[in-house]
Write a protein that holds these residues in place. Structure first.
Motif, PDB file in Angstrom:
ATOM      1  N   GLY A 200     -37.429  40.135 -53.510  1.00  0.00           N
ATOM      2  CA  GLY A 200     -36.221  40.942 -53.544  1.00  0.00           C
ATOM      3  C   GLY A 200     -36.081  41.551 -54.926  1.00  0.00           C
ATOM      4  O   GLY A 200     -37.037  42.096 -55.473  1.00  0.00           O
TER       5      GLY A 200
ATOM      6  N   THR B 173     -42.099  40.735 -52.376  1.00  0.00           N
ATOM      7  CA  THR B 173     -41.630  42.002 -51.812  1.00  0.00           C
ATOM      8  C   THR B 173     -42.051  43.220 -52.629  1.00  0.00           C
ATOM      9  O   THR B 173     -42.131  44.316 -52.092  1.00  0.00           O
ATOM     10  CB  THR B 173     -40.098  42.014 -51.675  1.00  0.00           C
ATOM     11  OG1 THR B 173     -39.521  41.778 -52.967  1.00  0.00           O
ATOM     12  CG2 THR B 173     -39.625  40.959 -50.689  1.00  0.00           C
ATOM     13  N   SER B 174     -42.292  43.031 -53.919  1.00  0.00           N
ATOM     14  CA  SER B 174     -42.717  44.152 -54.754  1.00  0.00           C
ATOM     15  C   SER B 174     -43.459  43.642 -55.978  1.00  0.00           C
ATOM     16  O   SER B 174     -43.356  42.467 -56.340  1.00  0.00           O
ATOM     17  CB  SER B 174     -41.532  45.023 -55.184  1.00  0.00           C
ATOM     18  OG  SER B 174     -40.629  44.285 -55.965  1.00  0.00           O
TER      19      SER B 174
ATOM     20  N   GLN C 147     -46.285  32.759 -49.687  1.00  0.00           N
ATOM     21  CA  GLN C 147     -45.118  32.959 -50.540  1.00  0.00           C
ATOM     22  C   GLN C 147     -45.287  32.162 -51.818  1.00  0.00           C
ATOM     23  O   GLN C 147     -46.221  31.379 -51.952  1.00  0.00           O
ATOM     24  CB  GLN C 147     -43.831  32.591 -49.824  1.00  0.00           C
ATOM     25  CG  GLN C 147     -43.637  31.121 -49.498  1.00  0.00           C
ATOM     26  CD  GLN C 147     -42.323  30.907 -48.767  1.00  0.00           C
ATOM     27  OE1 GLN C 147     -42.084  31.484 -47.720  1.00  0.00           O
ATOM     28  NE2 GLN C 147     -41.475  30.074 -49.315  1.00  0.00           N
TER      29      GLN C 147
END
Length: 114
Positions: A32, A71-72, A98
């Motif tokens: 996020g 996510t980025s 993750q």
């Protein structure tokens, strides 16, 4: 404008040259909006540049400071200048699905395409 593969390779070499200036460039990965880990890239950063893709040398593992699914990712020059935002689905590969706070973040592949 459509660039030839040679021109794309030259552009990637220019990016590699920029990342190879100074102490170490950095790969910052996010869950996020939260920074999950900062990974110091090797110098030189590139293992190879071919067919409009730069393959990075894999840096040592680091400890995560946050947990979650990546996510980025951003590549920063040693002076902190943003060089690129990477596509985490295709350009950044971790050894697990993750990251976990306090656990190791290990890259198994890192590329940048033009």
């Amino acid at each position: 404008m459509e660039l030839s593969v040679d021109a794309k390779n030259a552009a990637l070499q220019g990016i590699a040259d920029k990342l190879n200036v100074g102490t170490n460039s950095v790969l910052s990965i996010y869950v996020g909006a939260t920074l999950a880990a900062e990974i110091a890239l090797t110098n030189p950063v590139q293992q190879s540049i071919a067919n409009a893709v730069m393959t990075f040398k894999l840096p040592p593992k680091v400890l995560a400071i946050a947990s979650g699914v990546l996510t980025s990712a951003k590549v920063l020059a040693a002076d902190g200048t943003l060089i690129a935002e990477l596509d985490v689905a295709t350009e950044v590969t971790l050894d697990k699905s993750q990251v976990y706070q306090g656990g190791y973040v290990t890259l198994t592949a890192l590329t940048m395409g033009v």
